[in-house]
Design a protein around this motif. Structure first.
Motif, PDB file in Angstrom:
ATOM      1  N   UNK A 205       7.626   2.617   5.454  1.00  0.00           N
ATOM      2  CA  UNK A 205       7.987   3.748   4.595  1.00  0.00           C
ATOM      3  C   UNK A 205       9.351   3.536   3.946  1.00  0.00           C
ATOM      4  N   UNK A 206      10.299   2.970   4.703  1.00  0.00           N
ATOM      5  CA  UNK A 206      11.607   2.662   4.112  1.00  0.00           C
ATOM      6  C   UNK A 206      11.452   1.610   3.021  1.00  0.00           C
ATOM      7  N   UNK A 207      10.558   0.659   3.239  1.00  0.00           N
ATOM      8  CA  UNK A 207      10.268  -0.380   2.250  1.00  0.00           C
ATOM      9  C   UNK A 207       9.711   0.256   0.983  1.00  0.00           C
ATOM     10  N   UNK A 208       8.798   1.220   1.144  1.00  0.00           N
ATOM     11  CA  UNK A 208       8.239   1.928   0.004  1.00  0.00           C
ATOM     12  C   UNK A 208       9.352   2.677  -0.763  1.00  0.00           C
ATOM     13  N   UNK A 238       3.858  -2.909  -5.807  1.00  0.00           N
ATOM     14  CA  UNK A 238       3.421  -3.852  -4.779  1.00  0.00           C
ATOM     15  C   UNK A 238       3.944  -3.433  -3.406  1.00  0.00           C
ATOM     16  N   UNK A 239       5.190  -2.934  -3.365  1.00  0.00           N
ATOM     17  CA  UNK A 239       5.774  -2.488  -2.082  1.00  0.00           C
ATOM     18  C   UNK A 239       5.046  -1.260  -1.564  1.00  0.00           C
ATOM     19  N   UNK A 240       4.644  -0.360  -2.448  1.00  0.00           N
ATOM     20  CA  UNK A 240       3.891   0.831  -2.037  1.00  0.00           C
ATOM     21  C   UNK A 240       2.535   0.413  -1.487  1.00  0.00           C
ATOM     22  N   UNK A 241       1.869  -0.525  -2.174  1.00  0.00           N
ATOM     23  CA  UNK A 241       0.570  -0.997  -1.724  1.00  0.00           C
ATOM     24  C   UNK A 241       0.695  -1.702  -0.368  1.00  0.00           C
ATOM     25  N   UNK A 245      -0.935  -0.732   3.243  1.00  0.00           N
ATOM     26  CA  UNK A 245      -1.777  -1.705   3.932  1.00  0.00           C
ATOM     27  C   UNK A 245      -1.373  -1.880   5.400  1.00  0.00           C
ATOM     28  N   UNK A 246      -0.080  -1.883   5.676  1.00  0.00           N
ATOM     29  CA  UNK A 246       0.372  -2.188   7.041  1.00  0.00           C
ATOM     30  C   UNK A 246       0.613  -0.952   7.894  1.00  0.00           C
TER      31      UNK A 246
END
Length: 248
Positions: A205-208, A238-241, A245-246
């Motif tokens: 979530x932080x990555x998103x 791409x980061x949201x996807x 995914x993970x």
């Protein structure tokens, strides 16, 4: 002109006890105390108090605020610009909710017809992206960890790290014509996720949220798009996807 604690309390609208507490924990210590024990607040103290209250508005704890304001890298102008963007976003949302109330009253009276979608205009339960940026900028442990680890590296190691980062950006730029959710894009963005987690500790979530900041903040957009126009938007998607995914 110096002000006594009671005068500051009345000016700002917070209690004397709160000001005493700020002093006790070292968050806001008045520049002067008279021989009779009266606390005297300077103009600089009042400016700091204003900043404290802005951060409280963003739900930072007093400990977090103290750490932020005592950090030598703290930029007051940057903080004010952040606060301004957050308040503008909130004002816009409140204006939309007021308009929804007015239209709902008209709907009840039979003066207009509202669709189901219109009845919920202005409601937004997702986190404000600017507030998320603020927490990442000043309160995210991952950033602190990254700075600490970078500080332990030699100049040669830091240069090698920069070259790796640029190589990831170049690889992503070469793929930005593909769908962000494609296997090629997801493999490349996974490398970015792994790279960031070598420096800190980023949840999906932080990555998103970080990806969203690449687009919301023109400084990030401008720097990232140097590797290829539209790269910031591509990375955000791409980061949201990847986060979807993970995430279990």
């Amino acid at each position: 002109m110096a002000m006594k604690v009671k005068e500051v309390s009345e000016l700002v609208g917070i209690s004397v006890r709160t000001l005493h507490h700020y002093d006790e924990i070292g968050l806001l210590t008045p520049d002067e105390t008279t021989s009779s024990g009266y606390r005297l607040y300077s103009d600089a103290n009042l400016e700091k108090l204003q900043q404290i209250l802005f951060f409280k508005e963003l739900d930072f704890s007093l400990k977090e605020i103290k750490d932020i304001l005592s950090d030598p890298s703290f930029d007051r102008e940057e903080a004010f610009q952040m606060h301004r963007r957050i308040l503008l976003e909130r004002r816009d949302r409140i204006d939309r909710m007021i308009a929804t109330i007015d239209k709902t009253v008209q709907h009840w009276k039979g003066e207009i017809h509202m669709t189901a979608k219109e009845q919920f205009e202005g409601f937004d339960f997702s986190r404000n992206p600017y507030e998320q940026e603020a927490r990442q900028r000043w309160g995210n442990e991952a950033v602190d960890q990254a700075h600490a680890r970078l500080g332990q590296q030699s100049p040669q190691e830091q240069q090698a790290l920069g070259e790796r980062m640029n190589e990831i950006y170049r690889n992503l730029a070469a793929l930005r014509h593909l769908a962000p959710s494609s296997e090629e894009a997801q493999t490349a963005i996974a490398a970015w996720y792994d790279f960031l987690n070598e420096m800190g500790s980023y949840s999906p979530e932080a990555f998103r949220g970080l990806g969203q900041m690449y687009v919301d903040d023109e400084r990030f957009t401008r720097n990232i798009d140097k590797f290829g126009e539209g790269l910031a938007v591509f990375m955000r998607d791409a980061m949201a996807a990847y986060a979807d995914r993970v995430t279990p």
